[in-house]
Design an enzyme around this catalytic site. Structure first.
Site, short mmCIF file in Angstrom:
data_model
loop_
_atom_site.label_atom_id
_atom_site.label_comp_id
_atom_site.label_asym_id
_atom_site.label_seq_id
_atom_site.Cartn_x
_atom_site.Cartn_y
_atom_site.Cartn_z
N PHE A 111 3.47 5.35 5.62
CA PHE A 111 2.66 4.44 6.43
C PHE A 111 1.72 3.66 5.51
O PHE A 111 1.20 4.20 4.53
CB PHE A 111 1.85 5.23 7.45
CG PHE A 111 2.66 6.24 8.21
CD1 PHE A 111 3.40 5.86 9.32
CD2 PHE A 111 2.72 7.56 7.78
CE1 PHE A 111 4.17 6.79 10.00
CE2 PHE A 111 3.49 8.50 8.46
CZ PHE A 111 4.22 8.11 9.57
N GLY A 148 0.79 -1.22 0.00
CA GLY A 148 0.00 0.00 0.00
C GLY A 148 0.82 1.27 0.00
O GLY A 148 1.85 1.38 -0.68
N CYS A 149 0.38 2.23 0.80
CA CYS A 149 1.00 3.56 0.80
C CYS A 149 2.45 3.55 1.28
O CYS A 149 3.19 4.49 1.00
CB CYS A 149 0.18 4.51 1.68
SG CYS A 149 -1.47 4.85 1.04
N ALA A 150 2.86 2.52 2.00
CA ALA A 150 4.24 2.46 2.50
C ALA A 150 5.22 1.93 1.47
O ALA A 150 6.43 2.01 1.66
CB ALA A 150 4.30 1.59 3.75
#
Length: 363
Positions: free
Chosen positions: A349, A152-154
């Protein structure tokens, strides 16, 4: 709290250096006014709830986002098979554009790359993006490949970390990271959960590429990296894959969950690597959303002036999931480069729920 020891290249070897960055955006734009116009027309929610969401739209600080399709087509329901085929087509197109720009900026050719790391979480493809680009762009047949799909965003930050790890084991090598995210393809018009409504306000399409090299180059050096996974946080963020496609999972308490730990995590990371808070001159932070970024600022004693590139990217292109941190990195490199010897922290994160930290030093 038990945190693993940081990992870094061997001290006697040159640290990996970020040699170049590049970004690519699709042609169609979604403005904040577009969101307000379409919101009540697309989602079957009571008028009072629409009014409440309009306040959230204003507070989200997202003024523009980009999409691979016009908004009238984006909001139409389509089968998962169709949207995934669209994902494959446009991931290859945008990923190639970002990669070619990055290679040109670095003064490198495809055959100079020893490892390709591709990251994405908004679609599915086997063979992965890197395999497509090997043929299209002329990478070596023995180039190594590392596709990430579930971070994901990490994942953009983790791609930088894994590039540093590879170079530590293969001195002098070059790593190309390509992040492509097309969250517009995950839009769900019949899902009126708060998580889906919020995601329709925040996320935009785009791609970014970074070259990390073990050769002597100017640019930020990756000194050390660290991953932290929050206990008992599996349900905080992710996707639920159904017949109708990707449905986002996003706990409303994520900003508070990060806020409770972020000061301890950052200060511990710095302490373990012999740095003090006041030595950090750059804060390259994945914003997630305005509430999360504001919470992190408050807990770390930062002001908006410390994190303006994060706000600018959020406002101009929205949250691009894994590509966001790479867009923000480029913003720092182009508009707020640090002086030689100065340090920065990069942090992102994502699902897990995880945080990825990097300590950088400009050379």
């Amino acid at each position: 709290m038990n945190i693993p020891e940081s990992s870094s290249p061997n001290g006697h070897k040159p640290h990996p250096t970020i040699a170049a960055t590049a970004t690519a955006l699709p042609p169609y734009r979604i403005t904040r006014d577009d969101v307000k116009y379409y919101f009540g027309r697309v989602f079957e929610v009571p008028e009072r709830r629409v009014e409440a969401m309009m306040a959230i739209v204003d507070n989200a600080q997202v003024h523009n986002r980009h999409s691979i399709f016009p908004i009238d087509y984006t909001i139409e329901p389509r089968a998962l098979a169709k949207t995934n085929n669209e994902y494959i087509e446009h991931a290859v197109k945008l990923g190639r554009e970002a990669a070619e720009k990055c290679l040109e900026r670095a003064g490198m050719r495809p055959e100079d790359i020893d490892l390709i790391i591709t990251v994405s979480c908004t679609g599915f493809m086997i063979p992965s993006l890197d395999a497509h680009l090997i043929k299209l762009m002329g990478f070596r047949s023995n180039v190594r490949r590392m596709p990430f799909t579930e971070l994901g965003c990490a994942a953009g930050a983790m791609g930088l970390s894994r590039a540093a790890d590879f170079i530590a084991s293969n001195p002098g090598s070059n790593v190309l990271i390509i992040s492509v995210e097309l969250p517009s393809l995950t839009f769900q018009r019949k899902d009126i959960t708060q998580a889906n409504l919020i995601s329709s306000i925040l996320f935009g399409d785009g791609a970014a590429a970074v070259i990390v090299t073990g050769q002597k180059r100017s640019g930020p050096q990756i000194l050390v990296t660290e991953t932290y996974t929050f206990p008992d946080s599996l349900g905080a963020m992710g996707f639920d894959l159904r017949d109708s496609g990707f449905h986002i999972i996003l706990d409303k308490n994520v900003p508070e969950m990060i806020g409770e730990r972020i000061k301890e995590l950052v200060h511990g990371f710095l302490d373990r690597n012999g740095k003090k808070r006041e030595e950090i001159k750059g804060w390259i932070l994945h914003p997630g959303g305005a509430r999360l970024l504001g919470t992190v600022e408050e807990k770390l004693g930062l002001c908006k002036c410390d994190t303006q590139p994060s706000w600018d990217i959020l406002g101009n292109v929205g949250n691009l999931s894994s590509a966001t941190i790479l867009f923000i990195l480029q913003e720092w490199l182009e508009k707020r480069p640090l002086k030689a010897g100065e340090h920065a922290i990069a942090a992102a994160f994502g699902p897990g729920f995880s945080a990825e930290f990097l300590l950088l030093q400009w050379n």
